[in-house]
Design an enzyme around this catalytic site. Structure first.
Site, short mmCIF file in Angstrom:
data_model
loop_
_atom_site.label_atom_id
_atom_site.label_comp_id
_atom_site.label_asym_id
_atom_site.label_seq_id
_atom_site.Cartn_x
_atom_site.Cartn_y
_atom_site.Cartn_z
CB CYS A 420 -0.90 -0.01 1.22
SG CYS A 420 0.04 -0.20 2.72
CG ASP A 452 -11.43 17.12 -8.76
OD1 ASP A 452 -11.64 15.90 -8.69
OD2 ASP A 452 -12.22 17.94 -9.28
CG ASP A 453 -9.05 12.12 -8.90
OD1 ASP A 453 -9.33 11.98 -7.68
OD2 ASP A 453 -9.59 11.49 -9.80
CG ASP A 470 13.91 21.78 -1.85
OD1 ASP A 470 14.98 21.21 -2.08
OD2 ASP A 470 13.61 22.91 -2.27
CG HIS A 544 1.66 10.68 -0.90
ND1 HIS A 544 0.77 9.76 -1.40
CD2 HIS A 544 2.67 9.96 -0.36
CE1 HIS A 544 1.22 8.54 -1.18
NE2 HIS A 544 2.38 8.63 -0.56
CB THR A 545 0.84 11.43 4.79
OG1 THR A 545 -0.50 11.05 4.58
CG2 THR A 545 0.92 12.90 5.09
CG ASP A 631 17.40 27.99 -2.83
OD1 ASP A 631 17.87 27.67 -3.95
OD2 ASP A 631 16.55 27.31 -2.23
#
Ligand SMILES: Cc1cc2nc3c(=O)[nH]c(=O)nc-3n(C[C@H](O)[C@H](O)[C@H](O)COP(=O)(O)OP(=O)(O)OC[C@H]3O[C@@H](n4cnc5c(N)ncnc54)[C@H](O)[C@@H]3O)c2cc1C
Length: 756
Positions: A420, A452-453, A470, A544-545, A631
């Site tokens: 998953c 949405d998606d 990053d 996303h996690t 940077d």
């Protein structure tokens, strides 16, 4: 229960320690020596450096330095594997088990331990109470002390100083302060420079000590020319006067308050059982009499089996039983009673490296008593300052109390699979985004509502879309601070290109744990990030996690730029001046932090820099016609310079002495500490034309130190460099001119290091 040793133990429950007081220091030691697998421990403290009261009089007198008398909680927590959160707890909700904090929002606890000390009671004093200088919190008192010293030293004004409260703290503070001020004034001091007053509501000073101790101090105070006002209950302050209940007046310029202790109001407001003054009532196990999952120790606790004095000695003594009972309650084992001693040794400082010992009827005095006190205090401090390496347990054992409610999670430990993608349940992210959504302004909320998606972004006509990503493993344990750092770091790419940031997507990996802890970590990270994104006008449009062994966070940021404002890494011309906006050294500092070798104050300064928005820098550099910009991040200063110079094969004189460095970076670098990216970065050294000479400079290795949110580096035409730098320094105090593009006949980019 033994989890499979191949799989990391998830965070099942959370112990929150509020306040880094004397007792809780020993809880940290205990957790370092014997970690509790499956338990996440968080320490919330309003300051990083916590003062040790026993040495405070010696510090005031000038016998000790700040570092000798303070314990670095950030470092101690890193060593003990405890998450350090610098914040103030301002409220408690016992039914939902949540603590309200000033900046980190609500923090959940399964078990809570409170060790927040006390402040002198000022409730009965009216009038100009803003003139009162309470001796606690110590950090604020020390700031006032500096001010009083400046008043005496710089302005050369005479001083009338009063101390309200004639207990041990009042007498010690007054004698120590007198010693310090008179020594500071030195040879120029005269009898008329100072007046010292001790206001005592009772008819005798040091009421909890024996008569010989009292007599000694009365005589000593009199010899020192200090006026003791017995039966002088201060009820009001007027412009220069201190007023007693019966109308007496004494004029003083500064008034220090050391009266009996008062508690913070939030434990009582939360419905914890408290005594008539508001201190948390605890039983023989240091456990709240009303809430068994809450413990308290030190001044804030009212020990119901036998009331104790509000003294550091009890706070220290309660440390071990507190640690033991927290461990037992988590393990579901019976608790052990703490027995408070009836008599206790007090060693009272007299200012001039002379002290008095007092215990029951015992009395002793002399320089040897001071040396004895000094020995005990230094030994206590060494426990928290000289931190040994700790072996980690091999086979984790999960305590009973951690399993309750987490049976399914633990059962499935060995079944975690990548099938998953180790994704965190959608509900967690959704819930957090919804809670953030409520806190956002209309425009940003609108973006999220249209989720949405995939996110849909209108690119305005005439603008180019900038995109950047990053991502990095947590360099601080505090998710909120990590969120701020990661957000600023990600925005850096857009600002460096002259763009206006627009929106961001989050990419987060959370340490394995139950959903509540995952959601809390994610919320704190994203709230931290939003505090910078909101300021930049950026909408968080999704993310996303997943679960992983380590906490990591990154952002993909979108921005817009008009073609004429687009800034590139290359484009500089001979004569252009190189400016840096911020100091470097984050790589070595956080590598040092991982080994508990970096000082908390160094890290604080680094974090302040890493979360300083680049917005102003980008605007100022544009205004002054910057020709190239980037940077400063993972490749280190030299790696990024090489990237800038290489496309047009330019040469640079880099003034190594002018490069701004974060406090502590040189120290850790000299100790041989290196970030893991250092070896790869240091390959860029081939670009240096005078390597042998450059190598000898103390800051040389820092040229290859990888940075996180390390600021902007830009070339500007020589004619506008000075004005540009001056403007930058208004927002970035360490901004500096560090080099210049030079004409050479070499066919490759080259850097000559100057500034010896
Ligand atoms: C000048 C002076 C000299 C003293 N000398 C002695 C002595 O020689 N011997 C002795 O026995 N006693 C002495 N005392 C008394 C002693 O200072 C206290 O009894 C002792 O400090 C109490 O320790 P504690 O662990 O309860 O809390 P503290 O040591 O006060 O620590 C409390 C911690 O909690 C943090 N904190 C507070 N509120 C919050 C919040 N809301 N959220 C997060 N963090 C919070 C603070 O920043 C601090 O780090 C002295 C006191 C003074 C003022």
């Amino acid at each position: 229960m033994h989890p499979d040793s191949h799989h990391p133990v998830p965070d099942l429950k959370q112990l929150v320690l509020v306040g880094g007081g004397h007792s809780q220091l020993q809880v940290l030691m205990s957790l370092a020596m014997q970690p509790i697998p499956g338990l996440r421990t968080v320490l919330i403290s309003k300051d990083t450096m916590t003062g040790y009261s026993g040495m405070l009089p010696g510090y005031i007198a000038g016998h000790y330095t700040f570092d000798q008398t303070h314990i670095d909680l950030r470092r101690l927590c890193a060593w003990a594997g405890v998450v350090f959160i610098e914040d103030s707890v301002v409220g408690l909700e016992t039914t939902t088990r949540k603590l309200a904090t000033a900046r980190h929002g609500d923090i959940h606890y399964d078990w809570l331990s409170i060790n927040i000390g006390s402040t002198p009671n000022r409730r009965h004093i009216t009038g100009q109470t803003d003139r009162l200088i309470p001796v606690k919190p110590i950090d604020q008192f020390l700031q006032q002390l500096d001010r009083i010293e400046r008043r005496v030293m710089d302005a050369g004004q005479p001083l009338r100083l009063g101390v309200i409260g004639a207990g041990a703290a009042g007498v010690e503070v007054l004698l120590s302060l007198k010693y310090r001020l008179e020594r500071q004034r030195g040879a120029t001091s005269s009898a008329s420079d100072f007046e010292f007053h001790l206001f005592n509501a009772a008819d005798s000073i040091l009421p909890t000590h024996n008569s010989r101790v009292r007599r000694f101090f009365l005589e000593h105070l009199s010899r020192e020319g200090i006026v003791v006002h017995d039966n002088f209950e201060v009820v009001a302050l007027e412009s220069v006067d201190v007023l007693s209940r019966i109308g007496e007046r004494v004029a003083v310029d500064e008034v220090i308050l050391t009266t009996s202790a008062a508690p913070q109001p939030w434990p009582g407001r939360a419905g914890l059982q408290v005594d008539e003054r508001g201190f948390i009532e605890v039983n023989a196990f240091l456990q709240s009499c009303s809430h068994p999952e809450i413990f308290a120790a030190g001044d804030i606790a009212a020990f119901t089996p036998s009331p104790t004095e509000k003294a550091g000695v009890f706070a220290v003594r309660q440390g071990r039983p507190l640690a033991e009972n927290l461990r037992r309650t988590i393990a579901g084992r019976p608790l052990k009673p703490y027995r408070a001693q009836k008599k206790w040794l007090a060693l009272l400082a007299c200012g001039d490296r002379y002290a008095v010992a007092s215990r029951g009827h015992f009395f002793a005095r002399g320089r040897w008593v001071w040396r004895w006190k000094d020995h005990i205090d230094r030994k206590f401090m060494r426990m928290f300052q000289d931190l040994p390496d700790m072996p980690q347990p091999e086979r984790p054992h999960l305590a009973e109390g951690l399993l309750a409610g987490n049976e399914k999670l633990v059962r499935n430990l060995g079944m975690r699979c990548a099938g998953c993608g180790a994704k965190v349940g959608g509900d967690v992210l959704q819930g957090v985004l919804d809670s953030l959504h409520q806190g956002l302004n209309g425009a940003v909320a609108g973006e999220i509502a249209r989720r949405d998606d995939a996110a849909v972004i209108d690119v305005p006509p005439g603008r180019l879309l900038l995109q950047s990503i990053d991502y990095f493993t947590a360099l601080v344990d505090d998710p909120w601070e990590l969120g701020r750092i990661a957000a600023n770091h990600a925005l850096g790419d857009i600002y460096a290109m002259g763009g206006q940031p627009h929106s961001a997507l989050a990419l987060a990996s959370l340490p394995y744990g139950n959903e509540q802890l995952l959601a809390e970590t994610l919320r704190m990270m994203l709230e931290g990030a939003m505090s910078l994104f909101s300021d930049a006008g950026v909408a968080l449009i999704g993310g996303h996690t997943s679960e992983a062994a380590e906490l990591s966070l990154g952002f993909s940021v979108n921005g817009f730029v008009t073609p004429e404002k687009l800034l590139r890494k290359s484009g500089m011309q001979p004569g252009d001046v190189l400016l840096m906006t911020q100091p470097i050294g984050t790589g070595v500092l956080f590598a040092g932090h991982q080994q508990a070798r970096a000082q908390g104050v160094w890290l604080e300064q680094a974090i302040t820099n890493m979360t300083r928005s680049y917005r102003h820098a980008a605007e100022i550099l544009q205004t002054h016609g910057a020709t190239a910009c980037t940077d400063v991040t993972g490749f280190g200063l030299l790696g990024h310079l090489l990237e800038m110079l290489r496309p047009s094969n330019q040469s640079l004189c880099l003034d190594i002495a002018a490069i701004p460095l974060l406090p502590g970076a040189l120290t850790l670098s000299a100790e041989g500490i290196r970030s893991s990216l250092f070896p790869a970065n240091s390959k860029a050294r081939h670009v240096i034309t005078n390597l042998e000479q450059a190598h000898r400079h103390a800051a040389f290795e820092l040229l290859f130190d990888p940075q996180t949110a390390g600021g902007l580096m830009a070339f500007v035409p020589a004619a506008s460099a000075e004005a540009c730098l001056q403007q930058l320094q208004q927002y970035y105090p360490d901004a500096a001119r560090v080099g210049e593009v030079v004409e050479t006949d070499t066919a490759e980019a080259a850097i000559e290091i100057t500034g010896y």
